[in-house]
Design an enzyme around this catalytic site. Structure first.
Site, PDB file in Angstrom:
ATOM      1  N   SER A 120      41.146  48.657  28.602  1.00 38.15           N
ATOM      2  CA  SER A 120      41.347  48.056  27.285  1.00 38.15           C
ATOM      3  C   SER A 120      42.802  48.237  26.840  1.00 38.15           C
ATOM      4  CB  SER A 120      40.399  48.750  26.314  1.00 38.15           C
ATOM      5  OG  SER A 120      40.188  47.973  25.187  1.00 38.15           O
ATOM      6  N   HIS A 134      26.894   5.095  48.415  1.00 41.43           N
ATOM      7  CA  HIS A 134      27.320   5.103  47.009  1.00 41.43           C
ATOM      8  C   HIS A 134      27.533   3.676  46.516  1.00 41.43           C
ATOM      9  CE1 HIS A 134      28.132   9.369  47.671  1.00 41.43           C
ATOM     10  NE2 HIS A 134      28.509   9.529  46.420  1.00 41.43           N
ATOM     11  N   ASP A 143      36.309  46.240  16.243  1.00 35.78           N
ATOM     12  CA  ASP A 143      35.397  46.872  17.204  1.00 35.78           C
ATOM     13  C   ASP A 143      33.980  46.944  16.675  1.00 35.78           C
ATOM     14  OD1 ASP A 143      37.256  47.317  19.178  1.00 35.78           O
ATOM     15  OD2 ASP A 143      37.831  49.292  18.418  1.00 35.78           O
ATOM     16  N   GLN A 175      43.271  52.782  20.515  1.00 32.32           N
ATOM     17  CA  GLN A 175      43.096  52.207  21.841  1.00 32.32           C
ATOM     18  C   GLN A 175      43.213  53.282  22.910  1.00 32.32           C
ATOM     19  OE1 GLN A 175      42.290  49.107  21.662  1.00 32.32           O
ATOM     20  NE2 GLN A 175      41.729  49.198  23.807  1.00 32.32           N
ATOM     21  N   TYR A 179      24.454  44.745  30.650  1.00 32.96           N
ATOM     22  CA  TYR A 179      24.701  46.063  31.209  1.00 32.96           C
ATOM     23  C   TYR A 179      25.334  46.933  30.133  1.00 32.96           C
ATOM     24  CZ  TYR A 179      25.701  49.779  34.363  1.00 32.96           C
ATOM     25  OH  TYR A 179      25.713  51.013  34.967  1.00 32.96           O
ATOM     26  N   GLU A 229      36.557   5.520  49.518  1.00 31.64           N
ATOM     27  CA  GLU A 229      36.216   6.870  49.991  1.00 31.64           C
ATOM     28  C   GLU A 229      35.247   6.821  51.176  1.00 31.64           C
ATOM     29  OE1 GLU A 229      34.947   9.215  46.592  1.00 31.64           O
ATOM     30  OE2 GLU A 229      36.951   9.199  45.702  1.00 31.64           O
ATOM     31  N   GLN A 274      22.976  49.050  41.524  1.00 35.46           N
ATOM     32  CA  GLN A 274      21.540  48.792  41.733  1.00 35.46           C
ATOM     33  C   GLN A 274      20.932  48.057  40.538  1.00 35.46           C
ATOM     34  OE1 GLN A 274      23.060  51.715  41.731  1.00 35.46           O
ATOM     35  NE2 GLN A 274      21.954  53.297  40.583  1.00 35.46           N
ATOM     36  N   ASN A 279      31.569  50.461  35.280  1.00 33.37           N
ATOM     37  CA  ASN A 279      32.600  51.084  36.121  1.00 33.37           C
ATOM     38  C   ASN A 279      32.934  50.169  37.309  1.00 33.37           C
ATOM     39  OD1 ASN A 279      30.540  51.357  38.007  1.00 33.37           O
ATOM     40  ND2 ASN A 279      30.182  53.517  37.543  1.00 33.37           N
ATOM     41  N   HIS A 315      40.283  55.574  24.140  1.00 34.02           N
ATOM     42  CA  HIS A 315      39.137  55.056  24.897  1.00 34.02           C
ATOM     43  C   HIS A 315      39.064  55.659  26.276  1.00 34.02           C
ATOM     44  CE1 HIS A 315      36.858  52.046  22.796  1.00 34.02           C
ATOM     45  NE2 HIS A 315      37.947  51.507  22.306  1.00 34.02           N
ATOM     46  N   GLU A 357      44.816  41.866  25.023  1.00 37.03           N
ATOM     47  CA  GLU A 357      43.411  41.789  24.623  1.00 37.03           C
ATOM     48  C   GLU A 357      43.324  41.816  23.088  1.00 37.03           C
ATOM     49  OE1 GLU A 357      41.276  45.269  25.745  1.00 37.03           O
ATOM     50  OE2 GLU A 357      39.312  44.430  25.261  1.00 37.03           O
ATOM     51  N   HIS A 358      43.942  42.839  22.466  1.00 36.14           N
ATOM     52  CA  HIS A 358      43.982  42.970  21.008  1.00 36.14           C
ATOM     53  C   HIS A 358      45.428  42.854  20.548  1.00 36.14           C
ATOM     54  CE1 HIS A 358      40.641  45.725  22.342  1.00 36.14           C
ATOM     55  NE2 HIS A 358      39.972  44.992  21.488  1.00 36.14           N
TER      56      HIS A 358
END
Lengths: 435, 435
Positions: free
Chosen positions: A237, A420, A361, A259, A130, A415, A191, A214, A262, A327-328
């Site tokens: 981020s 088995h 990046d 950062q 995506y 068990e 979709q 999103n 963004h 994250e960073h």
């Protein structure tokens, strides 16, 4: 103004806890809307995808034009300036070289009982990436998602990228072609995720869906998880810079702003052991916020989510960093390797003054799709492994079954799983007859 | 009667497609109930957990008795017969030995540009294992979840296991102690998942939650995913046996029934290239279904979800197997290795006549927590990697920044991310001043 915290202050702990808790605010709930879109695409396929694309992207498509045709891609790519093309080629080569080293190996061995054991890795057959439209349509993200898939050996690799009002990003198309993407569908939102997960007459189902989006895209991925594989659900981020006084405050300010620019919900945090340096960086940020193109976004991010934390020493910085699990993580200190060795939870670490996070990046080589919002405590950045799966292998010799089969039969009995146990003991009986 | 399909029949393809589609039926939706329980535990902590445990498990607890005390564990373990203890010890040792080979290595190298790149793996700090109560309370599953966590180096390892009416399974407690579990909470359902994900005053939050459970547990894991890590959401268990005529039909029948006896929704499938052998196995199954203790469950599974498929040859068997992507794949054919090499999608493969799948459930060594319902197309069984995460590392030398920094700046400009570009170019400017 961002938050200023000083670890020596008596109220530091509750304030730091509140700061951590604020980062984890949940995304808006769009479950019901997304469930409706998924059901619609599952039931009506292409027709639903086409209607939803017309409604949300103001773009009329037919089954024949869901995919961008090759000549349209060619025409768009021809507009990409040579310097951008060269830069993207360099980035692709470096990302490919890094990820090729991640290819996992199989294993096979025979143990003392005579059992031959092992595993092997194989790629998923088809993956869908995506790629967001509009502002967040980043060619670099195409490389970061598609190259690991290709290195893994994925057979069919497609992109879904919304093109609101028909606008395409030529460099996104160039990145897709460079990375070896087979087909680009100009659809987006829940979709698009539904089409990839369920398949339609035109869009074949994939096994794995990755890439940011999103709130609707994230919720759609969550809802199709299990039917197909997904990568992590990305949050805003974030960067944490740990810097000592021997840095140029303007460099650190720009690293923080890289950062913050963004997204208003992005987060930039400085931890330093020098209160004077903390003030200098904060001032440098304010100066940069006068002129940056994206000063409205970066300023809002810095004001609402930014933080400057003054600590006693770097050991304390490492401990706070692990509670943030950034994250960073940028380490601009004299001995960055030593500090990195004290850190346990971070998506990616950037060492020393010549490694601004922006290198990672684009052209560093490691992946820039990384765990956000503290999820580096339990998850990893995107990698070749995300596009592969492991099959375990076991073969018992008659001797191995004799050695370990009775224990299996005992446990099966404990068990209350009779079949088995019988599946083992009928074979053991045969072995005993034979001797 | 199970379904009988013959690949040579003209209507085989639509019937096989329908058979595949039926496997993927979604679980009942319990979203709203689970969301309510999660919110209640997030808000009220221990009090909510205690109330819900009283309601669902008819068990009155206090914060002090949420965890099973050591002396109660000791007393229960003392009841475990020596043969079960020895069998479980053998299983634990074999599972540990297998999983120790999975420990991933880090890497670090310096490339031609002067960039030092790499990654390292670290364990999650705390993990919580869900162990179902009642019929599905399997000591073997405790080993299969806890041992990989311990091998990974997880710091704190806890179990949540409901004990309806206060009934504990001594062998589950013995397995937990053998595997090195720190604490066992006698709670279950969505409330247990919530306690692990959010933390309460008594139960500390974990980073990763694994283990099977009913529809409520599965939905709770789905809803907390992102806040904590989870393993796959397991569906009904399944086996595919590919067998030629040179097998004892009773052995194959028992292998099929060892899956069918788990659960009425379990699935057992035979593929063979010999129609006569197919009939013999089906008859052997009917004979075993006269006497098996769990014949009601196994019979329902076989009747409603079982299948016998006759194919032209083993190549066709491998192709159909990949469309099923079975959790367990047993290859009882002359050259099992050659057939395994043709298979791309399976959770675990059991090779040859002396490797009944039940060996893998207990003592083989590989994990028995495996991808179900076709998810072997994109996911793997539980492993040490599920309890670890990877941090990428990058360090640019001044020379590396000079070599690759300009490309990063170009790409930043193309994405309209000015601060990204500036964070690189201010450093490049300094390097140019210095020379």
């Amino acid at each position: 103004m961002p938050q200023f915290l000083t670890a020596a202050d008596p109220d530091f702990e509750p304030r730091f806890d509140a700061f951590l808790a604020a980062r984890r605010a949940d995304a808006p709930r769009v479950d019901a809307v997304v469930a409706g879109i998924l059901a619609d695409v599952a039931a009506r396929g292409d027709a639903a995808v086409i209607e939803l694309t017309e409604r949300f992207d103001r773009l009329r498509l037919t089954p024949d034009t869901l995919a961008i045709p090759a000549d349209e891609i060619d025409a768009a790519i021809a507009q990409v300036p040579p310097d951008e093309r060269a830069a993207l080629d360099l980035a692709a080569a470096r990302i490919r070289a890094y990820h090729e080293r991640q290819l996992p190996g199989g294993d096979s061995w025979t143990d003392a009982s005579g059992a031959t054991l092992g595993w092997r890795w194989t790629p998923v057959e088809a993956a869908g990436l995506y790629v967001p439209g509009g502002l967040a349509s980043y060619p670099s993200s195409v490389l970061m998602n598609a190259i690991p898939a290709r290195v893994a050996g994925v057979g069919r690799l497609v992109i879904c990228a919304p093109t609101p009002d028909g606008q395409v990003n030529p460099l996104v198309l160039y990145a897709a072609r460079t990375a070896g993407v087979d087909t680009i569908y100009r659809i987006g939102g829940a979709q698009a995720v539904a089409a990839l997960a369920f398949g339609t007459r035109t869009i074949a189902k994939v096994d794995k869906i990755t890439g940011p989006g999103n709130a609707y895209v994230a919720e759609a991925k969550r809802q199709v998880f299990g039917r197909v594989g997904i990568d992590m659900i990305a949050g805003p981020s974030e960067i944490l810079v740990i810097a000592d006084r021997d840095n140029d405050p303007d460099w650190i300010a720009l690293d923080l702003m890289s950062q913050a620019e963004h997204d208003e919900s992005a987060q930039a945090i400085l931890i330093t052991d020098d209160a004077g340096f903390a003030r200098d960086v904060a001032e440098a940020v304010e100066a940069r916020l006068q002129t940056l193109d994206r000063r409205a976004i970066a300023g809002a991010s810095w004001r609402d989510h930014g933080a400057v934390i003054v600590v006693r020493d770097l050991a304390q910085a490492a401990a706070l960093s692990d509670r943030i699990a950034p994250e960073h993580l940028e380490l601009c200190v004299a001995d960055a390797d030593a500090l990195a060795a004290r850190v346990r939870h971070a998506g990616a670490i950037f060492l020393g003054p010549w490694t601004p996070e922006a290198i990672g990046d684009y052209v560093g080589g490691p992946n820039h799709v990384l765990p956000t919002s503290g999820s580096a405590r339990f998850s990893s950045g995107l990698s070749v492994l995300d596009f592969m799966k492991r099959t375990t292998l076991a073969r018992m010799s008659p001797g191995a079954l004799r050695a370990i089969g009775p224990a299996a039969a005992t446990l099966a009995r404990s068990e209350s799983l009779e079949a088995h146990g019988l599946s083992v003991t009928v074979r053991l009986d045969r072995l005993n007859e034979d001797t």
